[in-house]
Design a protein around this motif. Structure first.
Motif, PDB file in Angstrom:
ATOM      1  N   ASN A 151    -100.852  53.700 -34.110  1.00  0.00           N
ATOM      2  CA  ASN A 151    -100.319  53.978 -35.313  1.00  0.00           C
ATOM      3  C   ASN A 151     -99.368  53.139 -36.186  1.00  0.00           C
ATOM      4  O   ASN A 151     -98.591  53.564 -36.929  1.00  0.00           O
ATOM      5  CB  ASN A 151     -99.749  55.487 -35.196  1.00  0.00           C
ATOM      6  N   SER A 152     -99.411  52.036 -35.892  1.00  0.00           N
ATOM      7  CA  SER A 152     -98.570  50.893 -36.534  1.00  0.00           C
ATOM      8  C   SER A 152     -99.299  49.829 -37.272  1.00  0.00           C
ATOM      9  O   SER A 152    -100.570  49.446 -36.756  1.00  0.00           O
ATOM     10  CB  SER A 152     -97.666  50.274 -35.452  1.00  0.00           C
ATOM     11  N   TYR A 153     -98.931  49.499 -38.315  1.00  0.00           N
ATOM     12  CA  TYR A 153     -99.671  48.551 -39.220  1.00  0.00           C
ATOM     13  C   TYR A 153     -98.773  47.640 -39.715  1.00  0.00           C
ATOM     14  O   TYR A 153     -97.574  47.739 -39.932  1.00  0.00           O
ATOM     15  CB  TYR A 153    -100.451  49.328 -40.219  1.00  0.00           C
ATOM     16  N   PHE A 154     -99.337  46.431 -40.170  1.00  0.00           N
ATOM     17  CA  PHE A 154     -98.699  45.369 -40.866  1.00  0.00           C
ATOM     18  C   PHE A 154     -98.933  45.030 -42.172  1.00  0.00           C
ATOM     19  O   PHE A 154    -100.336  44.796 -42.409  1.00  0.00           O
ATOM     20  CB  PHE A 154     -98.598  44.203 -39.796  1.00  0.00           C
ATOM     21  N   VAL A 155     -98.271  45.049 -43.158  1.00  0.00           N
ATOM     22  CA  VAL A 155     -98.544  44.841 -44.751  1.00  0.00           C
ATOM     23  C   VAL A 155     -98.007  43.589 -45.244  1.00  0.00           C
ATOM     24  O   VAL A 155     -96.849  43.270 -45.131  1.00  0.00           O
ATOM     25  CB  VAL A 155     -98.598  46.118 -45.290  1.00  0.00           C
ATOM     26  N   LEU A 156     -98.804  43.149 -46.124  1.00  0.00           N
ATOM     27  CA  LEU A 156     -98.115  41.822 -46.742  1.00  0.00           C
ATOM     28  C   LEU A 156     -98.662  41.996 -48.180  1.00  0.00           C
ATOM     29  O   LEU A 156     -99.648  42.465 -48.777  1.00  0.00           O
ATOM     30  CB  LEU A 156     -98.560  40.737 -46.281  1.00  0.00           C
ATOM     31  N   GLY A 157     -97.740  41.316 -49.245  1.00  0.00           N
ATOM     32  CA  GLY A 157     -98.025  41.402 -50.304  1.00  0.00           C
ATOM     33  C   GLY A 157     -98.839  39.902 -50.683  1.00  0.00           C
ATOM     34  O   GLY A 157     -98.602  38.867 -50.105  1.00  0.00           O
ATOM     35  N   ASP A 158     -99.803  39.958 -51.724  1.00  0.00           N
ATOM     36  CA  ASP A 158    -100.609  38.578 -51.616  1.00  0.00           C
ATOM     37  C   ASP A 158     -99.785  37.438 -52.407  1.00  0.00           C
ATOM     38  O   ASP A 158    -100.193  36.348 -52.183  1.00  0.00           O
ATOM     39  CB  ASP A 158    -101.698  38.849 -52.707  1.00  0.00           C
ATOM     40  N   ASN A 159     -98.691  37.735 -53.184  1.00  0.00           N
ATOM     41  CA  ASN A 159     -97.768  37.092 -53.509  1.00  0.00           C
ATOM     42  C   ASN A 159     -96.691  36.868 -52.771  1.00  0.00           C
ATOM     43  O   ASN A 159     -95.607  37.222 -52.609  1.00  0.00           O
ATOM     44  CB  ASN A 159     -97.148  37.447 -55.013  1.00  0.00           C
ATOM     45  N   ARG A 160     -96.928  36.002 -51.758  1.00  0.00           N
ATOM     46  CA  ARG A 160     -96.009  35.682 -50.592  1.00  0.00           C
ATOM     47  C   ARG A 160     -94.442  35.658 -50.749  1.00  0.00           C
ATOM     48  O   ARG A 160     -93.759  35.936 -50.292  1.00  0.00           O
ATOM     49  CB  ARG A 160     -96.498  34.817 -49.364  1.00  0.00           C
ATOM     50  N   PRO A 161     -94.443  34.477 -51.888  1.00  0.00           N
ATOM     51  CA  PRO A 161     -93.043  34.486 -52.054  1.00  0.00           C
ATOM     52  C   PRO A 161     -92.306  35.370 -52.783  1.00  0.00           C
ATOM     53  O   PRO A 161     -90.834  35.230 -52.681  1.00  0.00           O
ATOM     54  CB  PRO A 161     -93.066  32.901 -53.252  1.00  0.00           C
ATOM     55  N   SER A 162     -92.677  36.444 -53.272  1.00  0.00           N
ATOM     56  CA  SER A 162     -92.017  37.392 -54.026  1.00  0.00           C
ATOM     57  C   SER A 162     -92.492  38.759 -53.564  1.00  0.00           C
ATOM     58  O   SER A 162     -93.012  39.440 -54.634  1.00  0.00           O
ATOM     59  CB  SER A 162     -92.320  37.055 -55.538  1.00  0.00           C
ATOM     60  N   SER A 163     -92.379  39.134 -52.478  1.00  0.00           N
ATOM     61  CA  SER A 163     -93.084  40.496 -51.916  1.00  0.00           C
ATOM     62  C   SER A 163     -92.305  41.022 -50.924  1.00  0.00           C
ATOM     63  O   SER A 163     -92.015  40.107 -49.818  1.00  0.00           O
ATOM     64  CB  SER A 163     -94.469  40.515 -51.437  1.00  0.00           C
ATOM     65  N   ALA A 164     -91.821  42.159 -51.069  1.00  0.00           N
ATOM     66  CA  ALA A 164     -90.878  42.900 -50.173  1.00  0.00           C
ATOM     67  C   ALA A 164     -91.909  43.574 -49.088  1.00  0.00           C
ATOM     68  O   ALA A 164     -92.465  44.586 -49.618  1.00  0.00           O
ATOM     69  CB  ALA A 164     -89.804  43.538 -50.450  1.00  0.00           C
ATOM     70  N   ASP A 165     -92.073  43.001 -48.210  1.00  0.00           N
ATOM     71  CA  ASP A 165     -93.245  43.548 -47.022  1.00  0.00           C
ATOM     72  C   ASP A 165     -92.772  43.818 -45.795  1.00  0.00           C
ATOM     73  O   ASP A 165     -91.676  43.655 -45.533  1.00  0.00           O
ATOM     74  CB  ASP A 165     -94.759  42.820 -47.210  1.00  0.00           C
ATOM     75  N   SER A 166     -93.683  43.828 -44.599  1.00  0.00           N
ATOM     76  CA  SER A 166     -93.535  43.833 -43.352  1.00  0.00           C
ATOM     77  C   SER A 166     -92.661  42.787 -42.771  1.00  0.00           C
ATOM     78  O   SER A 166     -91.979  42.914 -41.544  1.00  0.00           O
ATOM     79  CB  SER A 166     -94.928  43.909 -42.366  1.00  0.00           C
ATOM     80  N   ARG A 167     -92.601  41.662 -43.627  1.00  0.00           N
ATOM     81  CA  ARG A 167     -91.551  40.605 -43.070  1.00  0.00           C
ATOM     82  C   ARG A 167     -90.212  41.057 -43.286  1.00  0.00           C
ATOM     83  O   ARG A 167     -89.431  40.582 -42.369  1.00  0.00           O
ATOM     84  CB  ARG A 167     -91.753  39.471 -43.912  1.00  0.00           C
ATOM     85  N   TRP A 168     -90.092  41.617 -44.324  1.00  0.00           N
ATOM     86  CA  TRP A 168     -88.808  42.509 -44.807  1.00  0.00           C
ATOM     87  C   TRP A 168     -88.432  43.805 -43.882  1.00  0.00           C
ATOM     88  O   TRP A 168     -87.416  43.963 -43.319  1.00  0.00           O
ATOM     89  CB  TRP A 168     -88.867  42.651 -46.101  1.00  0.00           C
ATOM     90  N   PHE A 169     -89.457  44.814 -43.951  1.00  0.00           N
ATOM     91  CA  PHE A 169     -89.191  46.038 -43.390  1.00  0.00           C
ATOM     92  C   PHE A 169     -89.951  46.406 -42.084  1.00  0.00           C
ATOM     93  O   PHE A 169     -89.832  47.358 -41.522  1.00  0.00           O
ATOM     94  CB  PHE A 169     -89.314  47.181 -44.319  1.00  0.00           C
ATOM     95  N   GLY A 170     -90.495  45.480 -41.518  1.00  0.00           N
ATOM     96  CA  GLY A 170     -91.301  45.455 -40.218  1.00  0.00           C
ATOM     97  C   GLY A 170     -92.699  45.999 -40.476  1.00  0.00           C
ATOM     98  O   GLY A 170     -92.914  46.817 -41.404  1.00  0.00           O
TER      99      GLY A 170
END
Length: 235
Positions: A151-170
């Motif tokens: 039940n865990s997933y990893f999400v990213l924004g396509d605009n990598r330099p300007s996206s708060a995503d799983s790199r930010w909040f896990g």
């Protein structure tokens, strides 16, 4: 003949209202706010989203590279907890997700991402929500890894330099998934004719109900007038 046409119009509007309500139960119109999914999605682009209940009922499921709507649970720049975010689903339960300075790895294999135009450089990114979090990527060989449990997933924004995503909040939990994007319409919320069209679609049930009430009221008034004419005796 006029009464028959009026009855037919009433049934037509009633059917449209029923269909719209069914649509609203299973889907919703949403729009992007920001550029974290550029250039795939534009700021203000209106989206047709399958609600979570629809994903479950129709067994649509979630798949890698789906564009999904998630509920944010942490304070982010410009997005309070509870805000809905649009991101791309990258990692699935059981995956080992690796992030290097510039490449995403899934189970030790580089992930092909033709949708990414603005490539990431994690050396300049506030990784793990830490201002200097990208410093760990100063070594070109460094790899940040996440094993995704059930039940865990990893999400990213396509605009990598300007996206708060799983790199930010896990990694996110399944409960945060609110649906998946089925169609990115050509309509834009920031362009008022498009916004008006979207609002009409979203609020059609209310407008339709008012029309039906109005038509039935007019029919009632006409029937009353006809009755008066029938029983009116001329001198």
């Amino acid at each position: 003949m006029a009464k028959s046409k009026l009855r037919g119009l009433t049934w037509l509007l009633g059917g449209l209202i029923a269909l719209t309500m069914l649509f609203d139960l299973g889907f919703r119109l949403d729009y992007t706010n920001g550029t974290s999914m550029s250039p795939t999605l534009h700021d203000g682009q209106i989206l047709v989203v399958a609600r979570q209940r629809t994903v479950d009922a129709l067994h649509l499921g979630y798949h890698r590279k789906d564009i999904v709507v998630i509920k944010n649970e942490r304070a982010l720049p410009g997005a309070a907890p509870g805000t809905l975010l649009v991101k791309r689903l990258i990692g699935m339960p059981g995956d080992l997700v690796g992030i290097s300075r510039r490449v995403v790895y899934i189970n030790a294999e580089p992930l092909s991402e033709p949708y990414v135009y603005y490539h990431m450089n994690n050396l300049k990114y506030p990784y793990d929500a830490v201002p200097n979090g990208g410093a760990q990527f100063s070594s070109a060989h460094f790899l940040h890894s996440n094993f995704l449990t059930k039940n865990s997933y990893f999400v990213l924004g396509d605009n990598r330099p300007s996206s708060a995503d799983s790199r930010w909040f896990g990694p996110i939990k399944k409960r945060q998934l609110q649906g998946k994007v089925l169609w990115a319409t050509p309509l834009n919320y920031h362009f008022w004719p498009s916004r008006l069209l979207g609002e009409l679609i979203a609020y059609f049930p209310v407008m339709g109900m008012l029309l039906i009430v109005g038509l039935n009221w007019l029919r009632y008034l006409r029937a009353q007038r006809t009755a008066r004419d029938m029983f009116h005796v001329k001198p």
